[in-house]
Write a protein that holds these residues in place. Structure first.
Motif, PDB file in Angstrom:
ATOM      1  N   ALA A 115      -4.098   7.231  -1.958  1.00  0.00           N
ATOM      2  CA  ALA A 115      -3.497   5.911  -1.736  1.00  0.00           C
ATOM      3  C   ALA A 115      -3.678   5.039  -2.954  1.00  0.00           C
ATOM      4  CB  ALA A 115      -4.140   5.244  -0.522  1.00  0.00           C
ATOM      5  N   CYS A 116      -2.839   4.007  -3.029  1.00  0.00           N
ATOM      6  CA  CYS A 116      -2.894   3.081  -4.151  1.00  0.00           C
ATOM      7  C   CYS A 116      -2.155   1.815  -3.745  1.00  0.00           C
ATOM      8  CB  CYS A 116      -2.208   3.715  -5.373  1.00  0.00           C
ATOM      9  SG  CYS A 116      -2.382   2.788  -6.884  1.00  0.00           S
ATOM     10  N   MET A 117      -2.642   0.667  -4.215  1.00  0.00           N
ATOM     11  CA  MET A 117      -1.863  -0.564  -4.022  1.00  0.00           C
ATOM     12  C   MET A 117      -0.964  -0.733  -5.242  1.00  0.00           C
ATOM     13  SD  MET A 117      -4.628  -3.218  -2.360  1.00  0.00           S
ATOM     14  CE  MET A 117      -5.871  -2.983  -3.624  1.00  0.00           C
ATOM     15  N   ALA A 138       0.866   5.522   0.021  1.00  0.00           N
ATOM     16  CA  ALA A 138      -0.045   6.620   0.354  1.00  0.00           C
ATOM     17  C   ALA A 138       0.747   7.885   0.648  1.00  0.00           C
ATOM     18  CB  ALA A 138      -0.902   6.242   1.561  1.00  0.00           C
ATOM     19  N   ARG A 188       0.882  -1.163   0.000  1.00  0.00           N
ATOM     20  CA  ARG A 188       0.000   0.000   0.000  1.00  0.00           C
ATOM     21  C   ARG A 188       0.924   1.218   0.000  1.00  0.00           C
ATOM     22  NH1 ARG A 188      -4.649   3.063   1.832  1.00  0.00           N
ATOM     23  NH2 ARG A 188      -3.964   4.704   3.257  1.00  0.00           N
ATOM     24  N   LEU A 231       1.730  -5.831   1.707  1.00  0.00           N
ATOM     25  CA  LEU A 231       0.516  -6.636   1.849  1.00  0.00           C
ATOM     26  C   LEU A 231       0.814  -8.117   1.647  1.00  0.00           C
ATOM     27  CD1 LEU A 231      -1.915  -4.326  -0.160  1.00  0.00           C
ATOM     28  CD2 LEU A 231      -1.664  -4.497   2.308  1.00  0.00           C
TER      29      LEU A 231
END
Lengths: 326, 293
Positions: free
Chosen positions: B50-52, B41, B39, B109
């Motif tokens: 935010a972005c994965m 952010a 993740r 993650l």
């Protein structure tokens, strides 16, 4: 109750506790506010709302909650997704789902063509009877996507939404069934729905006529066909159901007094999403004016009023943004 | 019985929630490596973004090469569906590959198997096709999803915490006006050596010092603080982010930019005071500053 502070970070970090339950219940209250209560009840009880939430928990994978939380920027963004998930549960119960509508469309499209046979809840393309599907739906979706099809507008009446041209539906089903062999009609409908973006109803926050304020739902039901008022009302409702959440958000800013300059700055932003939303809104407002024969902007004003009175309000970063990136 | 225990015992929904099979996330912050899913952010002005992302290769200095991912079953002709080692099903938009600031990575993650990351690379190079059709029109709803991802990456790639230089610096103005470091030192009430460091951009002025300097050198003064590049690269490592965020909450009103400037300034100042030969261990120095606070 609205957005629950800290729920996004909690779920993103694997802390599953009462914050998520509270957020789900809050979303349930919001979504059920404009829906008729369960048969025999005068209103939605806390138990009824808990039932909807419970069904949502059964339907949506836990991993999806976690990835949504990690992909969201704020509590508000994560809560908006929870609202959409709960709304989809209610739509499923009302059999007003994209897949339900696609089932009927597929049946209508394939019934016209002798190459397709339906028996025992399964569709078969002539000549492929001996092929056995391996269960990989994503592969069928990939096959469906190789078929060139035409983009289709959402129909004025959301209950009779036309997903695609029948010719295109048959082309997609031909490709999919040639690959899979005999296929359960629900699986075929899901693949077709994904191909024609129908499953994107929840992803992009489209609303239905049932999300209109009761005043407009009643007016649509009672309107006399052929009158100028009903043309404006139908046209505005038809565009209302064509607006994504981002597009409603943009128009809501205008209603909130953003002013033409601020909107212009927002529109002229280099941000890709703002540019894409601008193109789509301009197209929709142009079609609204054409449908309503709208010379004086009355239909546009009516659309804006429908948005303002809709209870399915999304939460902006300004209202409920986190103080930090946590 | 705790409040939570009481609530679990009486709330069927909470019981249902806790009984579900939740994925086990890594939730750590190691040195970024190819194939990890993170993740990311940061703040776009005052709005969190935010972005994965998938890390495509080990970082180079302050930058890391990434491909954004979403959990929707949506993509284009350069998007491929992937699954992490802990069961997260994601869509990797290889066409949006970008270099972002390493300091925006927040927590890991999970990881991709080597054959999966290889597949992503093949799609990226165009050697195998993505799993969706081309997005040919803005009226295709997928265009909204792609545009949103592109905007998020733009923030992660451009929003540096270091103040940008725009306008004349202390050094430029002092040199043009013939004002020596000693005069700056007298005006600010600091040691001549400290004044030299401030003039040369080796440390940032405090807010009160900046006001005095503006009076001395002009109101359009810009900061010219530029720490050592290796210090920046180390401070940007994700391993420090959690402690920096905690320090920001305790001492800097939650402002992560300010706390990074503070740590960089403090470490730089200490480094100038100790003129030992040899390369500097910036990570140890950063840990020392974080430990003191």
């Amino acid at each position: 109750m609205g957005v629950i502070d800290g729920v996004r970070a909690a779920v993103a970090n694997g802390e599953i506790d009462e914050r998520l339950v509270d957020a789900l219940r809050s979303a349930g209250r919001q979504v059920t506010a404009t829906r008729p209560p369960p048969a025999g009840a005068s209103s939605w009880s806390p138990g009824d709302i808990d039932d909807v939430v419970s069904q949502t928990l059964s339907r949506v994978k836990p991993a999806t909650f976690v990835t949504k939380a990690n992909g969201a920027s704020t509590d508000g963004e994560f809560f908006n997704w929870i609202v959409k998930a709960v709304r989809s549960t209610l739509n499923l119960q009302a059999e007003d789902t994209p897949v339900g509508r696609v089932l009927r469309d597929v049946k209508n499209a394939l019934a016209e063509d002798d190459r397709f046979h339906r028996s025992g809840g399964r569709w078969t393309l002539a000549g492929t009877e001996n092929i056995i599907w391996d269960g990989d739906k994503s592969h069928l979706v990939a096959v469906a996507d190789t078929v060139d099809t035409r983009i289709i507008r959402r129909a004025p009446d959301a209950n009779k939404i036309q997903i695609a041209w029948r010719e295109d539906t048959r082309a997609v089903c031909t490709a999919v069934l040639a690959e899979s062999g005999p296929l359960d009609e629900l699986v075929l409908a899901e693949v077709v729905a994904i191909k024609f973006n129908a499953m994107f109803d929840s992803r992009f926050g489209y609303l239905g006529l049932s999300d209109l304020d009761e005043k407009y739902q009643t007016a649509l039901g009672e309107a006399e066909p052929g009158t100028a008022d009903v043309e404006e009302l139908s046209a505005a409702a038809s565009i209302f159901v064509e607006l994504t959440e981002d597009e409603r958000d943009f128009l809501s800013r205008y209603l909130a007094g953003a002013g033409l300059r601020e909107l212009g700055e927002h529109l002229s932003s280099n941000k890709d999403a703002a540019k894409t939303v601008r193109v789509r809104i301009e197209d929709k407002l142009r079609r609204l004016a054409a449908r309503a024969g709208d010379d004086d902007g009355a239909a546009t004003e009516l659309l804006l009023e429908m948005i303002r009175r809709s209870t399915q309000v999304s939460y902006s970063y300004d209202d409920h943004g986190d103080a930090s990136v946590n | 019985m705790t409040t939570m225990e009481m609530r679990v015992s009486t709330d069927p929904l909470l019981q249902q929630l806790l009984s579900l099979d939740w994925p086990e996330l890594a939730l750590d912050a190691p040195s970024p490596q190819r194939g990890q899913v993170w993740r990311a952010a940061w703040m776009d002005d005052s709005d969190p973004v935010a972005c994965m992302v998938i890390v495509m290769s080990a970082p180079v200095q302050r930058w890391v090469d990434v491909v954004p991912v979403t959990d929707d079953e949506i993509g284009d002709d350069q998007t491929v569906r992937i699954i992490t080692n802990n069961g997260l099903a994601l869509s990797a938009w290889t066409g949006l590959r970008r270099q972002i600031y390493k300091f925006t990575l927040e927590h890991r993650l999970g990881d991709l198997a080597s054959e999966t990351i290889s597949k992503v690379e093949l799609v990226m190079k165009g050697e195998i096709a993505g799993e969706w059709s081309t997005i040919a029109s803005d009226f295709d709803d997928r265009a909204l999803a792609r545009a949103d991802l592109s905007d998020r990456l733009e923030v992660l790639a451009t929003a540096d915490w270091l103040p940008s230089i725009s306008g004349p610096t202390v050094q430029e103005r002092a040199d043009a006006a013939g004002i020596p470091a000693s005069e700056i030192a007298r005006a600010l009430g600091i040691a001549p050596g400290d004044a030299r460091r401030l003039r040369d951009g080796d440390r940032l002025p405090t807010e009160s010092e900046l006001e005095i300097l503006k009076g001395l050198l002009g109101n359009d003064l810009a900061t010219n603080f530029r720490p050592d590049e290796d210090l920046l690269a180390d401070l940007d490592e994700p391993e420090f982010r959690h402690d920096l965020q905690e320090l920001a909450q305790r001492r800097h009103h939650g402002d992560e930019r300010r706390v990074r400037i503070y740590v960089a300034t403090t470490v730089s100042a200490a480094a100038h005071r100790h003129r030992d030969a040899g390369s500097r261990d910036w990570k140890t120095a950063i840990r020392d500053v974080l430990a003191q606070d």
